[in-house]
Design a protein around this motif. Structure first.
Motif, short mmCIF file in Angstrom:
data_model
loop_
_atom_site.label_atom_id
_atom_site.label_comp_id
_atom_site.label_asym_id
_atom_site.label_seq_id
_atom_site.Cartn_x
_atom_site.Cartn_y
_atom_site.Cartn_z
N ILE A 1 0.84 -1.19 0.00
CA ILE A 1 0.00 0.00 0.00
C ILE A 1 0.88 1.24 0.00
O ILE A 1 1.72 1.41 0.88
N GLY B 1 -1.28 1.88 5.05
CA GLY B 1 -0.65 0.56 5.06
C GLY B 1 -0.57 -0.01 6.47
O GLY B 1 -0.87 -1.18 6.71
N ARG C 1 -1.35 -6.77 -3.48
CA ARG C 1 -2.54 -5.90 -3.46
C ARG C 1 -3.80 -6.70 -3.72
O ARG C 1 -4.80 -6.55 -3.02
N THR D 1 -4.48 -8.96 -0.70
CA THR D 1 -4.92 -8.20 0.47
C THR D 1 -6.41 -7.93 0.33
O THR D 1 -7.19 -8.09 1.29
#
Lengths: 411, 243
Positions: free
Chosen positions: A308, A314, A377, A380
């Motif tokens: 992030i 983040g 990403r 996540t």
């Protein structure tokens, strides 16, 4: 051990301390579903590993020196000059990794059989707290050998607190006891690692077991054995924890120790996963290591942090990743506990969730550029997406469950 | 400001480190010496004292431990290893050179080699010792294929002979040749550097060979113990199933 046969000493003690009744409540008359399987081993195993960590930790503390000048050389002193010091150290370092391995498998069991669902929400929450304390404990222990990665990882982790609005700067200085990671920082990490957090961990484990023995062990079918008792008030599908489950767990302990000792004696670094090569070089504040990533049990969270671009966001996402587990009992609205009788969506969802955690663990070990960042990403989003999916899937009644049997099923 | 600090720390970790990168195309070679081979470790220790310990220390290794683990005695230490008159045998292997001399002479402190085999690997040490080549542009007249612009002089040149670089048409280093051998043949030189590697590998973790020997007995014991537990488990659960 009936009252009639109680010896003089035993009744003397029982009049002053609830020895026999405690033994019965927690061991000889604690009933466990008779069909518990392989996945139910990891709770006992994590207690075994906790004991290994405490005992070896006591011996390491006898020789370790928590000072910037002597920490690294005192570890080498333990490895070379202290009788059996190398064994204590390797049992402790491999033990740390083993602790996470068994706890991750223990948590997976909960997801498989819905062990976090009513009435076990508090049991689950205490368990997640244990996991959070364990991560803090492991991070601090990792700093102590004062190798290159110890030092730089401490820099990164402490700097994370700098994203707190307004007080961030001061907070970092306050936490590390100076403007840099220094002697004072190492002293704090040492004290918390050997006294503060282990005490907390032991208290939480005690509460975890108290809560477990109050609500009872879940079964692979998600059936409560307490709901079907015989005329004596004993669960028909239950077996006493002692001796039956104890002896079964001992077989598991043996198999675990064979694997554990094979690593300790033949591959204690475990190919750079348990002890990383750069950490065998003494900390040097003037030279950043070539590449850094945390040890394997943290890399999933680290991947979230790294992928992030906004640092504050983040950090938030990284902490949210483990904190969200606290709310799992209320996110999952499904009535059926065990995966055996849950809908296809739950099975696929859980598989995707586990895969996303494993992929994040891999991504956190890679250089943070290019494909691993993009992959981190995506996964996540998948990781957090699972909880959204799970809530919607169960809240709006999309789940097509199978009928749950009245009694536990035999193998 | 603190956000900057985090950015700085994370950024610094991504940056190319200060350790010189290896030349492209270099592959590490294995010395092919077992860590159970005590003779090679002993010979490596002798080479080390002869050629390396003038500058390099092995600060975490004691002389008497080395003798014990290689099956040698105090006499061997006195005759072959300990150069300083009257030094006690339990002392660590320290070089005679002061740290500031290294900075003055080579521009950098001479690294201690206690942990090098674990930090960089045996292959790295062995390949490094076989990867020097003549380069007049370097202050010491030699460069190294493994560690570009190394500050370490090629102290074994009289044994190996002067290694010359071989470039391809694009000017890339592709090989190293030694047209005129020094005091040693190619095989002797490779053997010696392998023994040096074996010694440094031992020095990085003296217990390793013993640990593995012990491990076999530990695993055998655990297997017997587990088998007993298993039989016990079968016995207890049989009565349970009969109910």
């Amino acid at each position: 051990m009936s009252e009639q046969s109680a010896s003089g000493l035993q009744s003397w003690i029982d009049n002053r301390f609830p020895l026999t009744s405690t033994w019965r409540y927690h061991m000889s008359e604690y009933y466990v579903p008779k069909n518990i399987n392989f996945w139910y081993l990891f709770g006992s195993l994590s207690i075994l590993v906790l004991v290994i960590q405490i005992v070896t930790g006591i011996w390491l503390t006898m020789y370790y020196q928590p000072s910037v000048d002597r920490a690294f050389s005192s570890v080498e002193f333990i490895m070379r000059d202290v009788e059996w010091g190398w064994l204590m150290r390797y049992l402790h370092t491999v033990g740390a990794s083993a602790f996470f391995a068994v706890v991750y498998l223990h948590m997976f069991r909960c997801l498989l059989y819905g062990s976090y669902k009513k009435p076990r929400e508090l049991l689950w929450i205490i368990g997640v707290l244990i996991y959070l304390v364990m991560m803090t404990e492991a991070f601090m222990g990792y700093a102590l050998p004062w190798g290159q990665l110890s030092y730089w990882a401490t820099q990164v982790i402490v700097a994370l607190f700098g994203v707190v609005p307004v007080i961030g700067d001061d907070l970092v200085v306050w936490l590390q006891g100076g403007f840099l990671v220094n002697e004072a920082t190492l002293g704090r990490l040492f004290s918390l690692h050997v006294v503060g957090l282990p005490l907390l961990l032991i208290v939480l484990v005690f509460l975890h077991i108290v809560a477990l023995h109050h609500v009872g062990t879940s079964s692979p079918d998600g059936v409560e054995i307490k709901q079907n008792k015989d005329e004596n008030g004993k669960p028909r599908d239950g077996i006493p924890f002692f001796p039956y489950v104890v002896i079964k767990d001992l077989v598991g302990f043996g198999i675990f120790l064979i694997i554990f000792c094979a690593i300790v004696f033949f591959a204690p670094e475990f190919f750079g996963y348990f002890i990383e090569r750069p950490n065998l070089e003494e900390a040097n504040p003037l030279q950043t290591p070539e590449a850094i990533h945390p040890i394997w049990y943290f890399t999933a969270w680290y991947a979230m942090l790294q992928c992030i671009p906004n640092e504050a966001f983040g950090v938030l996402v990284m902490f949210a990743g483990s904190m969200i587990l606290l709310f799992l009992p209320w996110i999952d609205r499904g009535e059926v506990r065990s995966i055996r009788y849950r809908g296809l969506g739950y099975k696929i969802g859980l598989a995707v969730f586990i895969a996303s955690f494993l992929i994040l663990t891999w991504a956190g070990m890679q250089d943070p550029s290019g494909a691993p960042i993009v992959i981190a990403r995506i996964f996540t989003a998948v990781y957090f997406g699972y909880f959204v999916f799970l809530w919607a899937y169960t809240y709006f009644g999309f789940e097509q469950t199978k009928p749950v049997p009245e009694r536990v099923t035999d193998k | 400001m603190s956000k900057k600090k985090l950015g700085y720390v994370l950024g610094a970790l991504l940056a190319v480190s200060f350790v010189g990168p290896a030349f492209a195309g270099m592959s590490m070679e294995n010395p092919r010496v077992s860590h159970h081979d005590r003779d090679s470790i002993r010979k490596g220790a002798e080479h080390f004292v002869q050629y390396c310990s003038g500058c390099h220390s092995v600060q975490y290794l004691r002389y008497d431990r080395l003798a014990e683990d290689t099956g040698m005695d105090a006499e061997w230490l006195e005759e072959r290893l300990i150069l300083e008159e009257g030094l006690e045998h339990h002392k660590p292997m320290l070089s005679a050179m002061a740290a500031e001399d290294g900075v003055n002479w080579f521009g950098t402190a001479v690294p201690d080699l206690s942990m090098t085999a674990r930090v960089r690997g045996e292959d790295w040490i062995y390949t490094f010792l076989n990867a020097y080549f003549k380069d007049e542009d370097q202050p010491l007249g030699f460069d190294n294929w493994v560690q570009e612009a190394t500050a370490m002089p090629h102290v074994l040149v009289h044994l190996q002979g002067t290694p010359q670089p071989v470039f391809d048409d694009n000017g890339r280093l592709v090989d190293i040749e030694v047209p005129e051998r020094g005091e040693m043949s190619r095989r002797e030189y490779e053997r010696m550097t392998a023994e040096l590697t074996a010694f440094l590998s031992y020095a990085a973790e003296p217990i390793r060979a013993d640990r593995e020997r012990m491990g076999i007995w530990v695993l055998l014991f655990l297997m017997v113990m587990t088998a007993v537990f298993y039989l016990l488990y079968k016995e207890y659960w049989r009565e349970l199933k009969q109910k």
